[in-house]
Design a protein around this motif. Structure first.
Motif, PDB file in Angstrom:
ATOM      1  N   ARG A 134       0.836  -1.212   0.000  1.00  0.00           N
ATOM      2  CA  ARG A 134       0.000   0.000   0.000  1.00  0.00           C
ATOM      3  C   ARG A 134       0.865   1.255   0.000  1.00  0.00           C
ATOM      4  NH1 ARG A 134      -3.594  -3.464   2.816  1.00  0.00           N
ATOM      5  NH2 ARG A 134      -2.513  -3.209   4.794  1.00  0.00           N
ATOM      6  N   LEU A 135       1.984   1.212   0.731  1.00  0.00           N
ATOM      7  CA  LEU A 135       2.896   2.357   0.746  1.00  0.00           C
ATOM      8  C   LEU A 135       3.523   2.558  -0.633  1.00  0.00           C
ATOM      9  CD1 LEU A 135       4.355   4.536   2.474  1.00  0.00           C
ATOM     10  CD2 LEU A 135       6.109   2.805   2.949  1.00  0.00           C
ATOM     11  N   ALA A 136       3.903   1.444  -1.281  1.00  0.00           N
ATOM     12  CA  ALA A 136       4.540   1.524  -2.599  1.00  0.00           C
ATOM     13  C   ALA A 136       3.588   2.030  -3.672  1.00  0.00           C
ATOM     14  CB  ALA A 136       5.098   0.161  -2.994  1.00  0.00           C
ATOM     15  N   ALA A 137       2.289   1.934  -3.428  1.00  0.00           N
ATOM     16  CA  ALA A 137       1.322   2.488  -4.377  1.00  0.00           C
ATOM     17  C   ALA A 137       1.344   4.013  -4.358  1.00  0.00           C
ATOM     18  CB  ALA A 137      -0.084   1.982  -4.042  1.00  0.00           C
ATOM     19  N   GLN A 138       1.887   4.587  -3.281  1.00  0.00           N
ATOM     20  CA  GLN A 138       1.985   6.034  -3.168  1.00  0.00           C
ATOM     21  C   GLN A 138       3.340   6.558  -3.643  1.00  0.00           C
ATOM     22  OE1 GLN A 138       0.461   7.679   0.698  1.00  0.00           O
ATOM     23  NE2 GLN A 138       0.318   5.506   1.258  1.00  0.00           N
ATOM     24  N   VAL A 139       4.399   5.793  -3.382  1.00  0.00           N
ATOM     25  CA  VAL A 139       5.751   6.258  -3.674  1.00  0.00           C
ATOM     26  C   VAL A 139       6.651   5.038  -3.831  1.00  0.00           C
ATOM     27  CG1 VAL A 139       6.317   6.441  -1.207  1.00  0.00           C
ATOM     28  CG2 VAL A 139       7.604   7.805  -2.859  1.00  0.00           C
ATOM     29  N   PRO A 140       7.624   5.051  -4.753  1.00  0.00           N
ATOM     30  CA  PRO A 140       8.520   3.903  -4.895  1.00  0.00           C
ATOM     31  C   PRO A 140       9.247   3.595  -3.586  1.00  0.00           C
ATOM     32  CG  PRO A 140       8.756   5.387  -6.763  1.00  0.00           C
ATOM     33  CD  PRO A 140       7.890   6.097  -5.769  1.00  0.00           C
ATOM     34  N   CYS A 141       9.347   2.311  -3.257  1.00  0.00           N
ATOM     35  CA  CYS A 141       9.945   1.892  -1.988  1.00  0.00           C
ATOM     36  C   CYS A 141      11.037   0.855  -2.231  1.00  0.00           C
ATOM     37  CB  CYS A 141       8.901   1.290  -1.056  1.00  0.00           C
ATOM     38  SG  CYS A 141       7.662   2.460  -0.467  1.00  0.00           S
TER      39      CYS A 141
END
Length: 330
Positions: A134-141
């Protein structure tokens, strides 16, 4: 005068809007397959190349990499330093957000998102894979130090099973047969090292002995005191990280148990703690500079090169032998 073909020239040749041309050249959804073919053909005919400088200005690029770390973990401090060096080479600045006694991962991540970092480098995060997705859907991780399965994140990690194997092979080679493991708690990194210990002990035909702990010096002290009080000591102990190992050694020194004369101790991380002369800890080295380089490169390749498929880089750790290990007592 700059005579290079512009985006508007490609649009005029095809008879579509500049916005449509931009979508095609960025690989974004919207235009039909026929329009895509015509735009790409026109761009090739005109010799159009995107103006990278103008593109960055238009997108208001910040060139910020956010790094999540545990401020109490000396290995994370080493990684952060190496990440700064590599990011500077790539033309990026670094924002650090730390875990503390009363500051958890969600709050630390919020800070990085508030700074509008273009990509995040997460050092040993405990978040579940779904949360990372879910975090990676906002910003590359980029996740450093552990696995992440089935989600769109890049991973840079050591082969923890190889590191634990090296520690146990060293102790078994010295003649130890009762080797305990001090667990690092509930985190994903600790779980990987615990599994590696159990597998390696099974392969060696030796009984596993896992002592419950956490990832801190205090956790190591508690385990060390408990073992000393019971008087039923193994001849060797592998700790899930250097902080635990140092806590163990502190407890043993205070209760008169000699390291390595009575008990050998091996850590994991080969942090600055392990190098100190009065500690002199045998430890598994994970190559912090290589992890940092690979993590920054993964983030930059997403941002500057448009890579979209997740990657996993697995580095092979090695054991550094120092004065905390010796053959078992007679």
């Amino acid at each position: 005068m700059d005579q290079r073909p512009r985006l508007s020239d490609v649009a005029a040749r095809v008879g579509v809007s500049p916005a449509s041309v931009s979508l095609v050249l960025r690989g974004a959804p919207g235009p039909s397959s026929e329009t895509r073919e015509r735009v790409l053909a026109a761009a090739a005919e005109l010799g159009y190349r995107a103006d990278r400088t103008a593109s960055l200005l238009a997108r208001r690029r910040r060139h910020l990499l956010g790094v999540l770390l545990d401020v109490r973990n000396p290995f994370h401090a080493e990684l952060a330093e190496e990440i700064h060096i590599e990011a500077d080479r790539a033309g990026y600045e670094v924002v650090l957000s730390t875990l503390t006694r009363d500051r958890d991962e969600p709050r630390a991540l919020e800070t990085l998102l508030d700074f509008r970092c273009e990509a995040l480098i997460l050092l040993g995060p405990d978040a579940a894979d779904d949360d990372l997705g879910r975090l990676a859907a906002q910003v590359p991780c980029v996740v450093v130090g552990r696995m992440a399965r089935g989600v769109d994140v890049d991973v840079v990690r050591p082969a923890d099973d190889v590191g634990v194997d090296a520690a146990l092979a060293h102790l078994i080679g010295l003649g130890h047969t009762r080797i305990a493991f001090v667990d690092g708690g509930r985190g994903a990194v600790a779980a990987a090292r615990r599994r590696g210990y159990r597998r390696a002990m099974r392969r060696a035909g030796l009984p596993a002995e896992v002592q419950p702990g956490d990832h801190t010096e205090q956790g190591g002290v508690r385990v060390g005191r408990d073992l000393a009080a019971r008087g039923d000591l193994p001849t060797a102990i592998v700790a899930s990280n250097d902080r635990l190992a140092v806590g163990l050694m502190d407890a043993f020194v205070r209760t008169g148990i000699d390291v390595p004369g009575r008990v050998s101790v091996v850590g994991y991380d080969d942090s600055t703690l392990a190098h100190l002369a009065h500690i002199d800890l045998t430890s598994v080295n994970q190559d912090a500079p290589a992890q940092a380089r690979q993590a920054v490169r993964a983030a930059v390749s997403r941002l500057d090169e448009g890579r979209t498929r997740p990657s996993e880089i697995v580095l092979v750790p090695h054991l550094v032998v120092r004065g905390s290990t010796a053959p078992p007592p007679d």
